[in-house]
Design a protein around this motif. Structure first.
Motif, PDB file in Angstrom:
ATOM      1  N   GLY A  45      58.992 -43.057  61.179  1.00 16.36           N
ATOM      2  CA  GLY A  45      59.264 -41.632  61.250  1.00 16.36           C
ATOM      3  C   GLY A  45      58.010 -40.795  61.370  1.00 16.36           C
ATOM      4  N   ARG A 168      67.248 -40.672  50.616  1.00 13.35           N
ATOM      5  CA  ARG A 168      67.074 -40.288  52.022  1.00 13.35           C
ATOM      6  C   ARG A 168      66.321 -38.976  52.190  1.00 13.35           C
ATOM      7  NH1 ARG A 168      73.318 -41.770  53.595  1.00 13.35           N
ATOM      8  NH2 ARG A 168      73.119 -44.023  53.264  1.00 13.35           N
ATOM      9  N   GLN A 172      62.699 -38.609  54.233  1.00 11.42           N
ATOM     10  CA  GLN A 172      62.526 -37.723  55.376  1.00 11.42           C
ATOM     11  C   GLN A 172      61.495 -36.647  55.081  1.00 11.42           C
ATOM     12  OE1 GLN A 172      66.360 -37.016  57.774  1.00 11.42           O
ATOM     13  NE2 GLN A 172      67.105 -37.389  55.705  1.00 11.42           N
ATOM     14  N   ASN A 176      58.341 -36.730  57.530  1.00  9.67           N
ATOM     15  CA  ASN A 176      58.253 -35.565  58.399  1.00  9.67           C
ATOM     16  C   ASN A 176      57.041 -34.706  58.062  1.00  9.67           C
ATOM     17  OD1 ASN A 176      60.640 -36.497  59.419  1.00  9.67           O
ATOM     18  ND2 ASN A 176      61.895 -34.780  58.750  1.00  9.67           N
ATOM     19  N   ASN A 307      59.227 -29.519  55.051  1.00  8.07           N
ATOM     20  CA  ASN A 307      59.984 -30.768  54.929  1.00  8.07           C
ATOM     21  C   ASN A 307      60.006 -31.287  53.496  1.00  8.07           C
ATOM     22  OD1 ASN A 307      61.262 -32.321  57.269  1.00  8.07           O
ATOM     23  ND2 ASN A 307      59.477 -31.402  58.228  1.00  8.07           N
ATOM     24  N   GLY A 311      63.599 -31.883  51.820  1.00  4.63           N
ATOM     25  CA  GLY A 311      63.991 -33.228  51.407  1.00  4.63           C
ATOM     26  C   GLY A 311      64.388 -33.306  49.944  1.00  4.63           C
ATOM     27  N   MET A 362      66.986 -31.773  59.651  1.00  4.16           N
ATOM     28  CA  MET A 362      67.138 -32.717  58.555  1.00  4.16           C
ATOM     29  C   MET A 362      68.527 -32.633  57.940  1.00  4.16           C
ATOM     30  SD  MET A 362      65.065 -33.119  54.929  1.00  4.16           S
ATOM     31  CE  MET A 362      63.457 -33.333  55.668  1.00  4.16           C
ATOM     32  N   THR A 366      71.479 -35.533  58.267  1.00  2.81           N
ATOM     33  CA  THR A 366      71.741 -36.266  57.035  1.00  2.81           C
ATOM     34  C   THR A 366      73.172 -36.045  56.550  1.00  2.81           C
ATOM     35  OG1 THR A 366      69.422 -36.011  56.436  1.00  2.81           O
ATOM     36  CG2 THR A 366      70.903 -36.739  54.705  1.00  2.81           C
TER      37      THR A 366
END
Length: 439
Positions: A45, A168, A172, A176, A307, A311, A362, A366
């Motif tokens: 990623g 998750r 991310q 990210n 991010n 997240g 995101m 998700t």
């Protein structure tokens, strides 16, 4: 008669016990290999997002298309072709992997072909000029969209198989964020040292080569590190057209998911304005190579920092909340660009836009993983990707025609209308799939 019933009940119990044992083994495999798979997904990623952001950021590619064609319509056409490529390919990708116990081989093929499309854009700039260059760029943009659409399904499915739902968001966030940091710095370098002085004869081609190398390195890391489990159940293989017929039933099974699709389509329609943000700035204050790099740095830098917030916020309170906040920020960024025409506010608007779009991406990607059953997940991802691509295909092309005929202000106001509708439906009709609540 009673003996037969007893045998039937015993058989059902054995089957249930066997499925429970396989589910437990699957869960154990996921947690036993979490560190290795976490690292593989992180590196893929981080490096992949770095390269793809250089191509997908609303700065370099629109500016390049305008430079080689001189037409807003061609800019819109290019972005429309990218989205057109993603209309059917997600469904095709889903039908190719939903019956497989291992999907990594398909992921490598689809990912590699998408990266070759970026290399094609770079090579076209060095070996072609004039109309042949425009045609080649449009072709490779279309191919990029095709393979990215299929890749989206496969890599989302891979993440859902190896990363538990409670991890998750932070995965991310960090991949990210670090990828965005590299991309932001590279964007500034590309604008100042590649595009400004036209490095190696074509600064845009040099930038796209860097994007190709970074995304390829991420794919190699994933292939080396990831250990994929075999799920306890999979869907039987089905023909492409048969799966298309099942779409209405898949959507009708979950009313909230149906409204979520509408939100996705409206938000994607709002991207009608995205390729014209940088062109609008060029019109009102000017945009040389250094300005392109600086605004791309603002866009990607804000993406990087935000991010981490998105997240952890998603893991803690759910991604519906992230989606609400990011749509509101998107509205704010557009309003700022329309009304504030000095360098500071424009920089801030691109930063807010980068943060908001990263939150939207995101959250939307998700949340798809959290609706419905695991066996339907590949096709659910494909339906969402296709729904987005359908509206995104016409958006940039229509936006180009509108910009040519009526100016950028009308395009931005249309975008705001789509965002307002998406926000209202999200708040009123889409429940949080983790909690079963809306409003």
């Amino acid at each position: 008669m009673n003996a037969k019933l007893d045998e039937s009940e015993d058989g059902a119990q054995v089957a249930a016990d066997d499925l429970a044992a396989r589910e437990a083994a699957y869960e154990k495999f996921v947690w036993d290999n979490l560190k290795r798979n976490y690292l593989g997904n992180y590196l893929h990623g981080m490096l992949g997002m770095t390269g793809f952001r250089l191509v997908n950021a609303p700065t370099f590619l629109p500016a390049y298309l305008l430079a080689v064609s001189g037409s807003n319509v061609v800019v819109g056409l290019g972005l429309a072709l990218q989205q057109l490529g993603g209309v059917i390919s997600p469904i095709f990708g889903a039908t190719k992997v939903e019956h497989r116990t291992k999907v990594m081989p398909a992921a490598i093929w689809m990912g590699s072909l998408g990266r070759l499309a970026i290399l094609g854009m770079a090579l076209s700039g060095w070996f072609l000029s004039g109309q042949p260059l425009v045609y080649a760029l449009l072709f490779f943009i279309l191919m990029f969209g095709v393979f990215m659409g299929a890749q989206r399904v496969v890599f989302s499915l891979l993440m859902s198989k190896v990363i538990p739902i409670s991890r998750r968001g932070r995965l991310q966030a960090w991949r990210n964020a670090t990828g965005g940091l590299i991309a932001a710095v590279l964007a500034w370098v590309a604008g100042k040292y590649f595009i400004g002085p036209n490095l190696f004869g074509n600064g845009y081609s040099t930038t796209f080569v860097f994007a190709f190398l970074l995304t390829s390195a991420g794919l190699w890391a994933l292939q080396l590190l990831l250990k994929e489990p075999e799920p306890p159940t999979t869907r039987p293989q089905a023909r492409f057209r048969d799966r298309l017929r099942e779409f209405p039933e898949l959507i009708a099974q979950d009313r909230a998911y149906g409204f979520f699709l509408v939100v996705q389509m409206l938000a994607t329609s709002a991207r009608i304005a995205t390729p014209f943000y940088i062109l609008y700035v060029g019109k009102v204050v000017g945009a040389d190579g250094a300005t392109l790099g600086l605004l791309t740095f603002a866009f990607l830098g804000a993406d990087t920092v935000s991010n981490l917030v998105w997240g952890y916020m998603g893991d803690k309170v759910g991604f519906r909340a992230v989606l609400i906040v990011s749509l509101a920020g998107w509205v704010g960024a557009t309003v700022m660009l329309l009304n504030l025409h000095t360098p500071g506010p424009i920089f801030a608007a691109f930063a807010l836009l980068g943060a908001s779009l990263s939150g939207y991406m995101m959250a939307s990607q998700t949340m798809i993983l959290e609706f419905g059953s695991r066996d339907d997940l590949p096709m659910r991802i494909a339906v969402s990707a296709t729904a987005e691509s359908i509206t995104a295909t016409a958006g940039p092309l229509v936006g180009g025609l509108m910009a040519e005929a009526f100016g950028y202000d009308v395009v931005f106001m249309s975008s705001l209308g789509f965002l307002a509708a998406a926000f209202a439906i999200l708040v009123l009709a889409v429940r949080d799939p983790r909690r079963g609540t809306a409003g």
